[in-house]
Design a protein around this motif. Sequence first.
Motif, PDB file in Angstrom:
ATOM      1  N   ASN A 105       0.819  -1.213   0.000  1.00  0.00           N
ATOM      2  CA  ASN A 105       0.000   0.000   0.000  1.00  0.00           C
ATOM      3  C   ASN A 105       0.847   1.255   0.000  1.00  0.00           C
ATOM      4  O   ASN A 105       0.351   2.321   0.344  1.00  0.00           O
ATOM      5  N   GLY A 106       2.109   1.132  -0.328  1.00  0.00           N
ATOM      6  CA  GLY A 106       2.997   2.288  -0.372  1.00  0.00           C
ATOM      7  C   GLY A 106       3.619   2.642   0.968  1.00  0.00           C
ATOM      8  O   GLY A 106       4.333   3.623   1.065  1.00  0.00           O
ATOM      9  N   GLU A 107       3.356   1.877   1.995  1.00  0.00           N
ATOM     10  CA  GLU A 107       3.951   2.152   3.309  1.00  0.00           C
ATOM     11  C   GLU A 107       5.210   1.310   3.460  1.00  0.00           C
ATOM     12  O   GLU A 107       5.263   0.325   4.204  1.00  0.00           O
ATOM     13  N   TYR A 108       6.262   1.739   2.760  1.00  0.00           N
ATOM     14  CA  TYR A 108       7.492   0.963   2.661  1.00  0.00           C
ATOM     15  C   TYR A 108       8.240   0.890   3.988  1.00  0.00           C
ATOM     16  O   TYR A 108       8.794  -0.156   4.332  1.00  0.00           O
ATOM     17  N   ALA A 109       8.256   1.963   4.739  1.00  0.00           N
ATOM     18  CA  ALA A 109       8.956   1.966   6.021  1.00  0.00           C
ATOM     19  C   ALA A 109       8.300   0.998   6.995  1.00  0.00           C
ATOM     20  O   ALA A 109       8.983   0.240   7.697  1.00  0.00           O
ATOM     21  N   LEU A 110       6.974   0.993   7.033  1.00  0.00           N
ATOM     22  CA  LEU A 110       6.254   0.081   7.908  1.00  0.00           C
ATOM     23  C   LEU A 110       6.495  -1.370   7.487  1.00  0.00           C
ATOM     24  O   LEU A 110       6.688  -2.252   8.335  1.00  0.00           O
ATOM     25  N   CYS A 111       6.510  -1.608   6.205  1.00  0.00           N
ATOM     26  CA  CYS A 111       6.770  -2.947   5.685  1.00  0.00           C
ATOM     27  C   CYS A 111       8.162  -3.418   6.093  1.00  0.00           C
ATOM     28  O   CYS A 111       8.336  -4.551   6.557  1.00  0.00           O
ATOM     29  N   LEU A 112       9.155  -2.551   5.943  1.00  0.00           N
ATOM     30  CA  LEU A 112      10.519  -2.897   6.319  1.00  0.00           C
ATOM     31  C   LEU A 112      10.619  -3.153   7.819  1.00  0.00           C
ATOM     32  O   LEU A 112      11.273  -4.105   8.258  1.00  0.00           O
ATOM     33  N   PHE A 113       9.938  -2.348   8.617  1.00  0.00           N
ATOM     34  CA  PHE A 113       9.950  -2.524  10.066  1.00  0.00           C
ATOM     35  C   PHE A 113       9.326  -3.860  10.461  1.00  0.00           C
ATOM     36  O   PHE A 113       9.903  -4.628  11.234  1.00  0.00           O
ATOM     37  N   LYS A 114       8.168  -4.164   9.910  1.00  0.00           N
ATOM     38  CA  LYS A 114       7.489  -5.413  10.260  1.00  0.00           C
ATOM     39  C   LYS A 114       8.273  -6.631   9.777  1.00  0.00           C
ATOM     40  O   LYS A 114       8.353  -7.647  10.475  1.00  0.00           O
ATOM     41  N   ALA A 115       8.858  -6.525   8.595  1.00  0.00           N
ATOM     42  CA  ALA A 115       9.651  -7.637   8.078  1.00  0.00           C
ATOM     43  C   ALA A 115      10.902  -7.849   8.924  1.00  0.00           C
ATOM     44  O   ALA A 115      11.288  -8.992   9.190  1.00  0.00           O
ATOM     45  N   SER A 116      11.520  -6.771   9.361  1.00  0.00           N
ATOM     46  CA  SER A 116      12.707  -6.885  10.211  1.00  0.00           C
ATOM     47  C   SER A 116      12.361  -7.511  11.551  1.00  0.00           C
ATOM     48  O   SER A 116      13.112  -8.344  12.072  1.00  0.00           O
ATOM     49  N   LYS A 117      11.228  -7.124  12.114  1.00  0.00           N
ATOM     50  CA  LYS A 117      10.810  -7.718  13.386  1.00  0.00           C
ATOM     51  C   LYS A 117      10.479  -9.201  13.205  1.00  0.00           C
ATOM     52  O   LYS A 117      10.835 -10.019  14.050  1.00  0.00           O
ATOM     53  N   ALA A 118       9.832  -9.550  12.115  1.00  0.00           N
ATOM     54  CA  ALA A 118       9.515 -10.957  11.863  1.00  0.00           C
ATOM     55  C   ALA A 118      10.794 -11.777  11.691  1.00  0.00           C
ATOM     56  O   ALA A 118      10.899 -12.898  12.212  1.00  0.00           O
ATOM     57  N   LYS A 119      11.764 -11.215  11.000  1.00  0.00           N
ATOM     58  CA  LYS A 119      13.046 -11.906  10.825  1.00  0.00           C
ATOM     59  C   LYS A 119      13.735 -12.077  12.166  1.00  0.00           C
ATOM     60  O   LYS A 119      14.308 -13.131  12.458  1.00  0.00           O
ATOM     61  N   ALA A 120      13.696 -11.048  12.991  1.00  0.00           N
ATOM     62  CA  ALA A 120      14.315 -11.122  14.321  1.00  0.00           C
ATOM     63  C   ALA A 120      13.638 -12.203  15.160  1.00  0.00           C
ATOM     64  O   ALA A 120      14.313 -12.947  15.872  1.00  0.00           O
ATOM     65  N   GLU A 121      12.328 -12.288  15.087  1.00  0.00           N
ATOM     66  CA  GLU A 121      11.602 -13.291  15.873  1.00  0.00           C
ATOM     67  C   GLU A 121      11.957 -14.704  15.430  1.00  0.00           C
ATOM     68  O   GLU A 121      12.114 -15.603  16.260  1.00  0.00           O
ATOM     69  N   SER A 122      12.113 -14.913  14.128  1.00  0.00           N
ATOM     70  CA  SER A 122      12.510 -16.244  13.669  1.00  0.00           C
ATOM     71  C   SER A 122      13.970 -16.524  14.027  1.00  0.00           C
ATOM     72  O   SER A 122      14.312 -17.651  14.391  1.00  0.00           O
ATOM     73  N   ASN A 123      14.821 -15.504  13.978  1.00  0.00           N
ATOM     74  CA  ASN A 123      16.223 -15.686  14.343  1.00  0.00           C
ATOM     75  C   ASN A 123      16.391 -16.022  15.818  1.00  0.00           C
ATOM     76  O   ASN A 123      17.275 -16.798  16.176  1.00  0.00           O
TER      77      ASN A 123
END
Length: 129
Positions: free
Chosen positions: A1-19
């Motif tokens: 939806n054009g909210e690239y910063a939010l997408c990057l933040f959520k993806a980074s948190k998801a990656k951290a949780e799996s790590n």
Amino acid sequence: NGEYALCLFKASKAKAESNVILSAIGVSEEHFDFVLENKLNAVKRVMAEQQAKKVFPVLGYSYYEYANSLIEGDKFSALLYAEYALELSNLDIYFKKKNSFPLIDFEKILLFLGGMVFGIVLFYVFKRK
């Protein structure tokens, strides 16, 4: 939806949780402190690298400080927040690096100069005949 910063933040948190799950699997409780200490050292190293690039990862630093405050009371949450800090301190890996100057390909320069010298030698050889 054009909210690239939010997408990057959520993806980074998801990656951290799996790590954090992958980091903790198979680690006994007596070795958990070692894993947590290594994670916090990795965060410090990444933040120092970012500061050397004249960038201060505010969000990553906040998570790092929070992880340090949780060490005594809740080590598992401390590991999670340390992982958040690590991911959110190193976001530049997702962006292309801009070169401030074009890279010099020395092989092509040597090839060009060699061809130029060869051409000059051929010119003088044919000029004498």
